[in-house]
Structure formats: structure tokens, C-alpha cells
Design a protein around this motif. Structure first.
Motif, PDB file in Angstrom:
ATOM      1  N   PRO A 248       0.841  -1.211   0.000  1.00  0.00           N
ATOM      2  CA  PRO A 248       0.000   0.000   0.000  1.00  0.00           C
ATOM      3  C   PRO A 248       0.869   1.251   0.000  1.00  0.00           C
ATOM      4  N   LEU A 249       0.349   2.318  -0.568  1.00  0.00           N
ATOM      5  CA  LEU A 249       1.094   3.576  -0.616  1.00  0.00           C
ATOM      6  C   LEU A 249       1.159   4.238   0.754  1.00  0.00           C
ATOM      7  N   ASN A 250       0.176   3.933   1.605  1.00  0.00           N
ATOM      8  CA  ASN A 250       0.140   4.543   2.933  1.00  0.00           C
ATOM      9  C   ASN A 250       0.388   3.475   3.996  1.00  0.00           C
ATOM     10  N   ASN A 251       0.703   3.907   5.185  1.00  0.00           N
ATOM     11  CA  ASN A 251       0.902   2.987   6.297  1.00  0.00           C
ATOM     12  C   ASN A 251      -0.455   2.617   6.888  1.00  0.00           C
ATOM     13  N   VAL A 252      -0.760   1.332   6.872  1.00  0.00           N
ATOM     14  CA  VAL A 252      -2.018   0.848   7.438  1.00  0.00           C
ATOM     15  C   VAL A 252      -1.704  -0.165   8.517  1.00  0.00           C
ATOM     16  N   SER A 253      -2.629  -0.313   9.445  1.00  0.00           N
ATOM     17  CA  SER A 253      -2.441  -1.255  10.539  1.00  0.00           C
ATOM     18  C   SER A 253      -3.804  -1.779  10.963  1.00  0.00           C
ATOM     19  N   GLY A 254      -3.944  -3.095  11.060  1.00  0.00           N
ATOM     20  CA  GLY A 254      -5.210  -3.700  11.442  1.00  0.00           C
ATOM     21  C   GLY A 254      -5.013  -5.101  11.970  1.00  0.00           C
ATOM     22  N   GLN A 255      -6.059  -5.926  11.850  1.00  0.00           N
ATOM     23  CA  GLN A 255      -6.023  -7.283  12.395  1.00  0.00           C
ATOM     24  C   GLN A 255      -6.739  -8.258  11.478  1.00  0.00           C
ATOM     25  N   ILE A 256      -6.396  -9.539  11.626  1.00  0.00           N
ATOM     26  CA  ILE A 256      -7.213 -10.607  11.080  1.00  0.00           C
ATOM     27  C   ILE A 256      -8.385 -10.784  12.041  1.00  0.00           C
ATOM     28  N   VAL A 257      -9.620 -10.581  11.538  1.00  0.00           N
ATOM     29  CA  VAL A 257     -10.783 -10.629  12.423  1.00  0.00           C
ATOM     30  C   VAL A 257     -11.575 -11.924  12.296  1.00  0.00           C
ATOM     31  N   ALA A 258     -11.361 -12.677  11.214  1.00  0.00           N
ATOM     32  CA  ALA A 258     -12.125 -13.911  11.044  1.00  0.00           C
ATOM     33  C   ALA A 258     -11.494 -14.760   9.954  1.00  0.00           C
ATOM     34  N   VAL A 259     -11.851 -16.032   9.970  1.00  0.00           N
ATOM     35  CA  VAL A 259     -11.475 -16.965   8.908  1.00  0.00           C
ATOM     36  C   VAL A 259     -12.765 -17.582   8.377  1.00  0.00           C
ATOM     37  N   PRO A 260     -13.223 -17.203   7.182  1.00  0.00           N
ATOM     38  CA  PRO A 260     -14.458 -17.787   6.656  1.00  0.00           C
ATOM     39  C   PRO A 260     -14.372 -19.306   6.625  1.00  0.00           C
ATOM     40  N   GLY A 261     -15.423 -19.943   7.073  1.00  0.00           N
ATOM     41  CA  GLY A 261     -15.427 -21.402   7.145  1.00  0.00           C
ATOM     42  C   GLY A 261     -15.151 -21.921   8.530  1.00  0.00           C
ATOM     43  N   GLY A 262     -14.821 -21.028   9.463  1.00  0.00           N
ATOM     44  CA  GLY A 262     -14.635 -21.440  10.845  1.00  0.00           C
ATOM     45  C   GLY A 262     -13.336 -22.144  11.136  1.00  0.00           C
ATOM     46  N   VAL A 263     -12.343 -22.035  10.237  1.00  0.00           N
ATOM     47  CA  VAL A 263     -11.044 -22.667  10.479  1.00  0.00           C
ATOM     48  C   VAL A 263     -10.342 -21.940  11.619  1.00  0.00           C
ATOM     49  N   ARG A 264      -9.758 -22.687  12.521  1.00  0.00           N
ATOM     50  CA  ARG A 264      -9.104 -22.073  13.678  1.00  0.00           C
ATOM     51  C   ARG A 264      -7.673 -21.666  13.370  1.00  0.00           C
ATOM     52  N   GLN A 279     -11.674   2.378   2.624  1.00  0.00           N
ATOM     53  CA  GLN A 279     -11.572   3.642   3.359  1.00  0.00           C
ATOM     54  C   GLN A 279     -10.195   3.808   4.002  1.00  0.00           C
ATOM     55  N   ASP A 280      -9.454   2.710   4.129  1.00  0.00           N
ATOM     56  CA  ASP A 280      -8.086   2.763   4.651  1.00  0.00           C
ATOM     57  C   ASP A 280      -7.046   2.805   3.528  1.00  0.00           C
ATOM     58  N   GLY A 281      -7.521   2.815   2.276  1.00  0.00           N
ATOM     59  CA  GLY A 281      -6.607   2.889   1.140  1.00  0.00           C
ATOM     60  C   GLY A 281      -6.260   1.557   0.520  1.00  0.00           C
ATOM     61  N   LEU A 282      -6.909   0.459   0.941  1.00  0.00           N
ATOM     62  CA  LEU A 282      -6.568  -0.860   0.395  1.00  0.00           C
ATOM     63  C   LEU A 282      -7.194  -1.055  -0.979  1.00  0.00           C
TER      64      LEU A 282
END
Length: 348
Positions: A248-264, A279-282
């Protein structure tokens, strides 16, 4: 009668220069792998990511490696059979793409020329299969629901392919119908709703109706169809193969919030949901680094509780961004990833 003359032409007979960063020469030298091959022939199944990883320690730096040749319409297109040659350009390591030059003689007969398909940035079949089965309804957005299931033949609670269902709503006669089951809501770490997941569990066709009750036939079913499942128009999602790995052109920071399918536990080529979006530039093709939080340990001398530094654990590439969240594909995983791991712009 006019004689057909041989038609001589060059089949992609150009060299595309793939420069390992003109603007950052230090990165170009340091980024080249010690075991980079001098020559490599592209084979079916290769991706831009795979090829970049053969030459660079950081495959997401593809754009800084590539110098577009104005003679080629799309310099990112590489085909099976192309040969990559490692050399030097203006004192820096570079790659050229060798393509065969040939002579083709036309004769007065039908001739079938096989279509050449360029290699893709990532395994697109994995992404397309996922998008066929998942869609997101964003906060405040209406899912354009056509109808919902109210029952099946012979008082069935669960139905499958070939069964007839009764739905309540307005079902157009010639619309491709998808049957969807509400999934889990995507929620950020602070509790904000990012979007609601809908899972495509089958397809159906309209048979007839009386009032607001319609009969439909289940054409295919990947899961059991139950009461309150909804009907939506099927989406035709064209996923561009043109995006390439890049930061990305800008510095972004976030989290993995889920795994579709319920994989742990998460590994390579699995899909994850992130709490970052447009909205974060992704954009599609953006690569993010995944870090895992350091462990808590007790200082043996002071008995203080210390948090060890975060550890780099992998790389993910965004392929479907929404406003507040994104779907991304795990491209590298040196550790088993998990929900809660942080993601951010990779450092150069």
C-alpha cells in the motif's frame, strides 16, 4: 489470382526489462536471492508471486522490479514458455524475458491457433471459488433480498438438489437465483460491525407462484437448504487478473478478524477477513505483513511481566476489499496464523 505471400512477423519478439529498482539501488542488490536462477522457463501453473519469489526475498516488491517496455501493451503479461534471463542493466541486476521469434506462412486453409493465457498474479482459481460462495452485506446496505424459504414439499425442514421449495417474496421468472444462508457478522476488535457474511449454498429456478408465495426448484446445493434461507440474484463477479503484488502507498495497521469457514488455524492459500478496507486505502493486490504478538514472560531477576517483541509470521494479499473490511489470501506463512494477528504495511 493473387498469390499469398509469406507473412513474417514477430510473436511477442521483444525483451521486457525487469529492473530490480532503479530508484532504490541498495534494495535492488540486497533484495536479490543468492540462489536466483540465471535462466528460468515459465511453466503452466506459475504465478507472478511464484516467479518473483524465485528472484527476490520479498515477492511483493514486484512493481519496483519491473520496467515497462512501450512496445508491449501490457508489460505484466508473462506466458508459459517465456524464458527469464538474469543479467545486468546499468550496473544493476535485471531480468529480461525472451520470447521466440518465428516465421508463419499462410496457406489457403483453415488454421486453429491456440489461445495463449498469461500467468496470473496468484492462484486465481482459489479466489474465484471463494467468491462464488461468499459475499458481504456492508453496514447500512440492503442485500436486495428477493424472497425467503418458508417450507418444502412433504413438510421437509431440509431440502437439497432436485427438491421443490416454497418461498415468500417477489421472484422474477428469468433471474438466476442464488440461495444464501446468513453467516457470522464480521466485527472489529472494538466491537464495530464491519459487514455481514452471506454464504451461497445453492442455485434455484422459478417454477410458478400464487400471490406472494412462489415455487422454486433447487438446481444445485452445496449445503442443506433450510427455512429462512434467502434468495438473491446471483452475482457475476469479474475478478481482474491484472493486479500485481505491491505494498500500500500509505501505512495501514489492522487485524485478522475472522477466517471464513470457521477454520481455527490458518495456513498458506487460506482466505482471511481483515478489519481494513477501501476507506483505509486498500486495493486489490496490496500485500500486508502479518505479525504475531510476543509472549508474556517473567523477568527472572526483577519478576516483572514482560511482553516479547512481535514476530513476523507471514504475508497476505488483498483480493476483495469492501469499505470497512477486506478478504485476503495468505501467500506466505512461517508460523500458523490466527484470528487477532496484526497486519500492516510491509517495511522495505
Amino acid at each position: 489470382m493473387v498469390a499469398l505471400k509469406p507473412l513474417y512477423y514477430s510473436v511477442f519478439g521483444v525483451l521486457l526489462m525487469w529492473v530490480l529498482s532503479v530508484s532504490q539501488p541498495a534494495l535492488a542488490v540486497e533484495g536479490l536471492r543468492n540462489d536466483a536462477p540465471q535462466r528460468y522457463e515459465v511453466v503452466p501453473g506459475d504465478t507472478l508471486w511464484d516467479i518473483s519469489a524465485r528472484y527476490l526475498r520479498s515477492p511483493w516488491q514486484w512493481p519496483s522490479l519491473w520496467q515497462a517496455n512501450p512496445q508491449v501493451r501490457n508489460p505484466h503479461l508473462i506466458y508459459p514458455g517465456d524464458v527469464l534471463v538474469l543479467g545486468t542493466c546499468q550496473g544493476q541486476p535485471c531480468l529480461s524475458v525472451e520470447r521466440g521469434q518465428g516465421v508463419v506462412k499462410l496457406s489457403p486453409q483453415m488454421r486453429t491457433v491456440p489461445k495463449r493465457e498469461a500467468i496470473t498474479p496468484i492462484p486465481m482459481e482459489v479466489v474465484r471459488a471463494f467468491l462464488r460462495e461468499h459475499r458481504v452485506v456492508e453496514p447500512g446496505e440492503s442485500p436486495q433480498e428477493l424472497a425467503y424459504v418458508v417450507g418444502g414439499d412433504n413438510q421437509r425442514l431440509i431440502s437439497g438438489a432436485g427438491d421443490t421449495l416454497y418461498v415468500r417474496g417477489s421472484v422474477p421468472a428469468r433471474t438466476r437465483l442464488g440461495i444464501y444462508h446468513p453467516g457470522e457478522p464480521y466485527v472489529s476488535a472494538n466491537g464495530a460491525l464491519l459487514g455481514d457474511e452471506l454464504i451461497n449454498i445453492g442455485e434455484a429456478r422459478y417454477l410458478g407462484s400464487e400471490g406472494d408465495i412462489a415455487r422454486i426448484e433447487v438446481l444445485s446445493a452445496y449445503q442443506e437448504v433450510r427455512n429462512n434461507d434467502i434468495l438473491l440474484p446471483l452475482e457475476d463477479r469479474e475478478l481482474s487478473d491484472a493486479f500485481v503484488p505491491r505494498a500500500p502507498l500509505n501505512n495501514v495497521s489492522g487485524q485478522i478478524v475472522a477466517v471464513p469457514g470457521g477454520v481455527r488455524f490458518i495456513g498458506r492459500l487460506q482466505v482471511v477477513a481483515l478489519d481494513l478496507g477501501t476507506q483505509d486505502g486498500l486495493q486489490p493486490g496490496h500485500v500486508l505483513r502479518v505479525d504475531q504478538q510476543g509472549e508474556l514472560v517473567i523477568d527472572p531477576r526483577t519478576q516483572e511481566l514482560l511482553r516479547l517483541p512481535n514476530t513476523e509470521a507471514g504475508l497476505v494479499m488483498v483480493f476483495r476489499p469492501y469499505n470497512h473490511m477486506s478478504y485476503a489470501l495468505v501467500m506466505q506463512a512461517s508460523r500458523v496464523l490466527a484470528v487477532g494477528d496484526s497486519v500492516h504495511t510491509p517495511t522495505r
